[in-house]
Design a protein around this motif. Structure first.
Motif, mmCIF file in Angstrom:
data_model
loop_
_atom_site.group_PDB
_atom_site.id
_atom_site.type_symbol
_atom_site.label_atom_id
_atom_site.label_comp_id
_atom_site.label_asym_id
_atom_site.label_seq_id
_atom_site.Cartn_x
_atom_site.Cartn_y
_atom_site.Cartn_z
ATOM 1 N N LYS A 1 -2.235 8.624 7.606
ATOM 2 C CA LYS A 1 -3.686 8.542 7.711
ATOM 3 C C LYS A 1 -4.217 7.243 7.127
ATOM 4 N N GLU A 2 -3.706 6.855 5.959
ATOM 5 C CA GLU A 2 -4.204 5.655 5.285
ATOM 6 C C GLU A 2 -3.920 4.403 6.108
ATOM 7 N N GLN B 1 0.825 -1.213 0.000
ATOM 8 C CA GLN B 1 0.000 0.000 0.000
ATOM 9 C C GLN B 1 0.858 1.261 0.000
ATOM 10 N N LEU C 1 1.223 5.383 -2.392
ATOM 11 C CA LEU C 1 0.799 6.570 -1.649
ATOM 12 C C LEU C 1 1.961 7.539 -1.498
ATOM 13 N N GLN D 1 0.215 11.034 2.753
ATOM 14 C CA GLN D 1 -1.007 10.234 2.876
ATOM 15 C C GLN D 1 -0.803 8.989 3.706
ATOM 16 N N SER E 1 -7.533 1.751 -2.043
ATOM 17 C CA SER E 1 -6.558 0.953 -1.289
ATOM 18 C C SER E 1 -6.870 0.975 0.211
ATOM 19 N N PHE E 2 -7.433 2.081 0.677
ATOM 20 C CA PHE E 2 -7.831 2.167 2.091
ATOM 21 C C PHE E 2 -8.868 1.096 2.414
ATOM 22 N N SER F 1 -7.055 2.892 8.215
ATOM 23 C CA SER F 1 -7.555 1.662 7.592
ATOM 24 C C SER F 1 -7.448 0.484 8.558
ATOM 25 N N PHE G 1 -12.032 8.305 1.291
ATOM 26 C CA PHE G 1 -10.861 7.444 1.327
ATOM 27 C C PHE G 1 -10.641 6.769 -0.029
ATOM 28 N N THR G 2 -9.398 6.363 -0.263
ATOM 29 C CA THR G 2 -9.014 5.746 -1.532
ATOM 30 C C THR G 2 -9.450 4.276 -1.570
#
Length: 337
Positions: free
Chosen positions: A217-218, A206, A210, A214, A272-273, A222, A269-270
């Motif tokens: 947070k991610e 991941q 990013l 980011q 990937s998240f 997550s 959120f993305t």
């Protein structure tokens, strides 16, 4: 039906079938098989069934080959460490070149399988077979959904992922620095740290997609979201503890996650998240079921695992930040007139 709806159905039905097969056959660590199926289901274009089965069988044999690392770890730990680091580096480069799924699965083979082999060789072989089964399940469900719901002529627009402005070699080295210390820690207590290694492998993948700002947070949020989803699954299953409810709740929660992953539901959120959150949920929920069956304190064990995964996420974040600062410090300062 929109292509996004088809993707959500594939993920939800695939997760339910994976749970049905892996838990129904009482495979060792069945949640890992569900994770493998999820990884395949998240791919955009489904593989042909024949090719998917061949890939699943080949990867299964490759993972079983990871058992050969056990004697090397036992008798020659330092060469085994160097060899593992080199393989991780090459696989991370492979993932950055567009073969992320294959790289992640092979990374799992050289990290989790040898650690499981330190506990018991039959456990390592069983985990390898289960992961291959998860790949085959994901492939079959993908193709089955494609037959039922043919894609529209105009495919759904893909979400563009902006890679950080580093070279692939730097990103691969950073990912190795994230995975390797946790892998070494797992050698001291393989039974406890196997899920943590799986979590770390997912985090390393991941962080390669990013920017450094980011990452914190991610990774941390997550992980906490995955813990919250695991609590929802546990309370849902406690309403009526049965195999049927397990499969239905897995399908329901995976559908909820998939809607946000393909952006059918509004989320800041993305993708990937959400994918990482669901994987974290499975890593927490699977061992909780085994703890309940063996009479252990489920909440205490889950709290310990969740704390460990948050610590792993914070460690991954720290690695990214420190590596970025080291790169900036090594760059020559621009001369001004």
């Amino acid at each position: 039906m929109h292509n996004g709806d088809r993707a959500v159905l594939r993920m939800g039905v695939g997760s339910a079938i994976a749970a049905l097969v892996c838990y129904g056959l009482a495979l060792p660590m069945p949640h890992l098989g569900c994770i493998m199926a999820w990884i395949v289901l998240c791919q955009g274009k489904p593989l042909p069934i024949k090719k998917g089965m061949i890939v699943g069988l080949v990867l299964t044999m490759t993972m079983i080959g990871g058992v050969l690392m056990v004697p090397l770890l036992t008798h020659y730990p330092f060469p085994a460490l160097l060899f593992t680091a080199l393989l991780l580096y090459l696989l991370m480069l492979m993932g950055l070149r567009g073969k992320g799924t294959q790289a992640m699965l092979l990374t799992t083979a050289i990290t989790i399988i040898p650690i499981a082999g330190l506990i018991e060789q039959s456990l390592a072989i069983g985990i390898a077979q289960m992961m291959g089964l998860g790949i085959i399940i994901g492939t079959v469900v993908n193709r089955f959904a494609l037959v039922l719901f043919p894609p529209q002529a105009t495919p759904a627009s893909a979400v563009k992922v902006l890679l950080p402005p580093q070279s692939p070699h730097q990103l691969a080295l950073r990912a190795v620095l994230i995975v390797l210390p946790v892998w070494l820690l797992a050698l001291s207590n393989p039974a406890f740290y196997i899920p943590a290694v799986m979590k770390t492998v997912m985090l390393a993948q991941q962080t390669n997609t990013l920017a450094a700002k980011q990452v914190g947070k991610e990774l941390v949020l997550s992980t906490l979201m995955g813990a919250l989803l695991a609590v929802v699954l546990w309370f849902g299953l406690s309403i009526w503890p049965s195999f049927l409810m397990l499969v239905l709740w897995m399908a329901l929660v995976s559908l909820w996650v998939a809607r946000r992953l393909v952006r059918l539901a509004v989320s800041r959120f993305t993708p990937s998240f959400w994918s990482n959150a669901w994987v974290t949920c499975l890593i927490l929920f699977g061992p909780a079921i085994q703890d309940s069956a063996s009479g252990k304190d489920v909440w205490l064990a889950s709290l310990m695992r969740c704390s460990l995964y948050v610590a792993v996420a914070l460690y991954g974040w720290a690695c990214v930040v420190l590596f970025e600062r080291w790169q900036l410090a090594g760059r020559p300062t621009a001369e001004t007139d």
